[in-house]
Design an enzyme around this catalytic site. Structure first.
Site, mmCIF file in Angstrom:
data_model
loop_
_atom_site.group_PDB
_atom_site.id
_atom_site.type_symbol
_atom_site.label_atom_id
_atom_site.label_comp_id
_atom_site.label_asym_id
_atom_site.label_seq_id
_atom_site.Cartn_x
_atom_site.Cartn_y
_atom_site.Cartn_z
ATOM 1 N N ARG A 38 0.813 -1.216 0.000
ATOM 2 C CA ARG A 38 0.000 0.000 0.000
ATOM 3 C C ARG A 38 0.846 1.265 0.000
ATOM 4 O O ARG A 38 0.484 2.258 -0.631
ATOM 5 C CB ARG A 38 -0.982 -0.040 1.175
ATOM 6 N N ASP A 146 -18.037 5.909 8.047
ATOM 7 C CA ASP A 146 -16.815 5.148 7.810
ATOM 8 C C ASP A 146 -15.642 6.114 7.799
ATOM 9 O O ASP A 146 -15.804 7.307 7.503
ATOM 10 C CB ASP A 146 -16.902 4.395 6.477
#
Length: 283
Positions: A38, A146
């Site tokens: 990532r 979220d």
């Protein structure tokens, strides 16, 4: 052309500590490859040529890179009617208990956090319409939240893959979705507009508090990514976001009893859930 050099042990530690301070999520050495992938993606996206230059960008939050960095580490695998035993519990036990204290027309608030791409809050809305006879007696507000801003955009768009609908019967799909093509389905506008979406970080009370208090919170399969200290902080924040007597539903592998003493355990036929005691209920 070769990619970025692998992060060193020291760099991995610095990144892990940064992510932990910002989100409460903890990544051990066993996750080094996951983190490396990532970080490599974010370095390529930002044009950073070294870990040092990328980390400087991250710390200065240049062009909102912290948000993109956090988005890269969230897990958003979900589908409609996941862990539906809790939906049965919601309409069979939780809501009847909550609404005993409410008059017709009063607000009934349900929070899905983290909500990922929206399958859970939309599932709650669909389930109530199909399975709760009292659905029209109350002013129902469903909020999905979220930390990942990308999934909130997808949730608001309300377009889902065939896989997301795999647990739904054909009649439910026909009532609540429109086929866009063989692989994509759009949720009906009326249902899409019935859910409000907001960004939130569960370990930051300045982000959780503004959402107000809820009758029911679904907080499933996120606390497993936190360490004990962050779990306690998140639990305390969730407690403050519950109305006295309100309920919280966790994932099937999670137990609030091992995290915080603030909640009472409630065992129903369909699920074990946790309740904020009524004011004055504890001596």
């Amino acid at each position: 052309m070769s990619g970025p050099a692998p992060v060193t042990a020291e760099e991995f530690q610095r990144l892990s500590e940064f992510l932990y301070r910002r989100t409460g999520m903890i990544f051990t050495e066993a996750k080094r490859y996951y983190v490396q992938r990532r970080i490599s993606e974010r370095m390529a996206a930002t044009g950073a040529t070294s870990f040092a230059s990328y980390f400087a960008r991250l710390r200065s939050d240049l062009l909102g890179e912290v948000e993109q960095f956090i988005n890269a580490f969230t897990v958003n695998e979900t589908y409609f009617y996941r862990e539906d035993h809790q939906l049965h519990c919601l309409t069979n036990d939780i809501l009847p208990e909550r609404t005993k204290r409410k008059s017709a027309g009063e607000a009934l608030r349900i929070w899905s956090v983290p909500c990922s791409t929206g399958e859970e809050p939309y599932s709650i809305a669909m389930w109530l319409l199909d399975n709760w006879a009292e659905v029209d007696r109350f002013d129902i507000e469903i909020v999905g939240s979220d930390i990942d801003t990308r999934v909130l955009e997808a949730a608001e768009a309300g377009v889902f893959s065939k896989r997301a609908l795999m647990r739904l019967t054909p009649d439910v799909i026909a009532r609540y979705f429109t086929a866009l093509d063989d692989e994509r389905w759009a949720i009906l506008d009326d249902l899409r507009q019935s859910v409000r979406f907001t960004p939130v970080n569960l370990v930051e009370p300045t982000e959780t508090r503004p959402n107000g208090q809820f009758d029911v919170i679904f907080c499933r399969n996120v606390l497993i990514y936190f360490d004990d200290a962050s779990r306690r902080i998140a639990a305390e924040n969730l407690y403050e976001n519950l109305s006295p007597g309100g309920f919280i539903c966790l994932g099937h592998t999670e137990s609030m009893s091992r995290i915080s003493p603030l909640f009472d355990v409630r065992r129903y036929a369909d699920a074990i859930v946790y309740q904020r005691p009524m004011e004055g209920a504890r001596g």
